[in-house]
Design an enzyme around this catalytic site. Structure first.
Site, short mmCIF file in Angstrom:
data_model
loop_
_atom_site.label_atom_id
_atom_site.label_comp_id
_atom_site.label_asym_id
_atom_site.label_seq_id
_atom_site.Cartn_x
_atom_site.Cartn_y
_atom_site.Cartn_z
N LYS A 123 0.82 -1.20 0.00
CA LYS A 123 0.00 0.00 0.00
C LYS A 123 0.86 1.26 0.00
CE LYS A 123 -3.81 2.20 2.57
NZ LYS A 123 -4.77 2.08 3.68
N SER A 143 -9.29 2.43 2.40
CA SER A 143 -8.38 3.15 1.55
C SER A 143 -7.37 2.26 0.83
CB SER A 143 -7.62 4.19 2.39
OG SER A 143 -6.86 3.55 3.42
N SER A 200 -10.28 0.30 6.33
CA SER A 200 -9.47 0.34 5.11
C SER A 200 -8.84 -0.98 4.70
CB SER A 200 -8.37 1.40 5.25
OG SER A 200 -8.94 2.69 5.28
#
Length: 530
Positions: free
Chosen positions: A116, A198, A222
């Site tokens: 990420k 996210s 997320s």
């Protein structure tokens, strides 16, 4: 001196980006992109991959090249990545050399993974999803000088990092990556659906077979939201189990967690084995000592794990919400599957506990009080040559106040050299855990089993948020959760279920999730658009 350092940083970024562009250009000519050619590693598991390496059926270089070819073919439609690793083929060849020479290799040697964007990888820009820090947009280049501990552990395990994945600015959306400097990421099961946030890009990369495993991160949904929206397994671990330093924070001192995205429960558990546990770089992880299972997180995976277990179901006592008719239908079927595996279900165990009412009344003490202080710590960790090393410099050099600061500090930003007042958060977490543990004990529950969303994943253009059932209750409480594919809506959007348990119960939850997964086998590969 500062100008020469800055010039050096920019040169590194330019080389990185130019090399990535060249690599993508060469990929486009690969024979693997021939019309109609099947992807040879679709839905491959870590076990299958490692077995193939050991038998000599294929090499890490061949596997990585195939993934890069697939990315070149579909990435323009899905935008999972912010940057690709231009050295990954060279790193794959080194794994092949070591394997051929009989050298000792780590448990993920040659496994393609993604990271990420908010997680530091040494030498790669840390943009935070924010345009003023995106070199591609003329922004300041922040180049971490060392890996986040989770990345260092994955590298040591032999994992091959394909690239970093897209996020909304400052990871501040649980639904999409629309605020990212790099634009939207799209859902592998249909570009019309929100990808979840996210960890939008990580979920897409894993679900869309751009990589085998991925690192996701959560403050409030997320990990679980994108896993559910894109039909993959996600592990939101107990706070403090996995180090979270070297990660752009929202609640770094209170609720931020790092966890895996994978296509199977076993693969997710294997990745958790690599990244979990104490490190001196993150004192919070001292809490993990004595709370990790002997034999690792794969040790409880079996198809009898649910037999005789008492499992609590969703009801108004957890949150006063109504499932949509189709969601209720899918959840009812999931409960039947659970019972078929021998589980004993307990309807709405939180009824009368005051849990839903308490959560609805939380306006302060949610753990984000530490934001500015955690941000200062993060920037200082970037290294002495970083272009920005303090909150003050960030504001001064960008000339902007990040939206996430605006949200929590409407007026002046507090002095980040001070100490956050977490007294209200401590009170909130304590109260939530007291109720949670009391209910689990009263009904002798081994876990909770909920639909991850109370409604279908919204379309990306609808403006609606994902309707998660477990955000941010479990984040404020710090308890673990495992997301598992649970079927599909008529539209083709994935439906997901979650197993939730007491702190440090990841091994048991993974056992239940594995039993359910093996009994139902809902996960299917999405068909991507060219």
């Amino acid at each position: 001196m500062r100008e020469s350092v800055r010039s050096h940083v920019w040169n590194r970024v330019i080389v990185l980006l130019a090399t990535a562009v060249i690599a993508i250009g060469s990929m486009l000519t690969s024979t693997a992109l021939a019309a109609g050619a099947p992807f040879p590693y679709e839905e491959i598991t870590v076990d299958e991959l490692l077995s193939g390496y050991e038998s000599g059926e294929y090499t890490a270089e061949e596997v990585v090249q195939a993934y890069l070819d697939r990315i070149a073919k579909y990435e323009p439609k899905y935008n999972a990545f912010t940057v690709l690793n231009p050295n990954v083929l060279e790193e794959a060849r080194e794994i092949d050399r070591k394997r051929k020479a009989g050298e000792k290799l780590g448990p993920l040697a040659g496994v393609p993974i993604v990271i990420k964007e908010s997680v530091d990888v040494a030498g790669f820009p840390s943009t935070m999803g924010w345009e003023p820090l995106a070199p591609e947009k003329g922004g300041i280049a922040l180049i971490p000088e060392k890996d986040a501990p989770v990345v260092a552990r994955l590298k040591e395990a032999g994992a091959l990092i394909i690239g970093k994945t897209n996020i909304p600015a400052f990871s501040a959306s649980g639904t999409s990556a629309s605020t990212s400097w790099d634009g939207d990421t799209y859902n592998a099961f249909g570009r019309q659906f929100a990808p979840g946030g996210s960890s939008s890009g990580t979920a897409m990369a894993v679900s869309g077979n751009f990589a085998v495993l991925g690192i996701a991160e959560e403050t409030g949904g997320s990990i679980q939201n994108p896993a559910a929206a894109q039909g993959v397994v996600g592990i939101k671990p107990t706070f403090g189990l996995v180090p979270n330093v070297g990660v752009v924070p929202l609640g770094g001192s209170t609720r931020d967690v790092i966890g895996p995205h994978a296509r199977t429960v076993k693969d997710a558990a294997r990745m958790l084995d690599v990244i979990a546990g104490y490190t001196h770089e993150d004192p919070k992880t001292v809490a993990a000592i004595g709370n990790m299972p002997e034999g690792g997180y794969m040790s409880r995976l079996n198809t009898q794990a649910l037999q005789g277990k008492r499992i609590g179901l969703l009801g108004p006592g957890w949150r006063d919400m109504e499932l949509t008719p189709e969601t209720q239908e899918l959840y009812d079927k999931a409960i039947q599957d659970l019972e078929a595996q021998g589980a004993i279900v307990v309807p709405d165990p939180f009824a009368g506990s005051g849990f839903a009412e308490y959560v609805a009344g939380i306006t302060t003490g949610n753990g984000i009080e530490s934001l500015i202080y955690d941000f200062q710590d993060y920037l200082e960790r970037l290294g002495p040559d970083a272009a920005v090393r303090s909150v003050e410099e960030l504001l001064e050099k960008t000339g902007q106040k990040p939206s996430v600061f605006e949200r929590y500090y409407a007026e002046d930003v507090p002095d980040p050299s001070g100490e956050p007042d977490l007294s209200e958060f401590i009170e909130v977490r304590t109260h939530l855990l007291n109720i949670f543990n009391a209910v689990m004990d009263k009904y002798e529950l081994d876990a909770l089993f909920f639909p991850q969303m109370y409604k279908e994943t919204p379309t990306l253009d609808s403006g609606e948020n994902i309707g998660a059932t477990t955000v941010s209750e479990i984040n404020m409480a710090g308890v673990p959760l495992v997301t598992v594919p649970g079927g599909y809506y008529k539209s083709g959007a994935p439906f997901a279920v979650v197993f939730v348990g007491k702190m440090w119960s990841e091994a048991e939850l993974l056992g239940y999730a594995y039993d359910y997964e093996q009994a139902t086998k809902h996960r299917k590969a999405p068909v991507l658009e060219e």
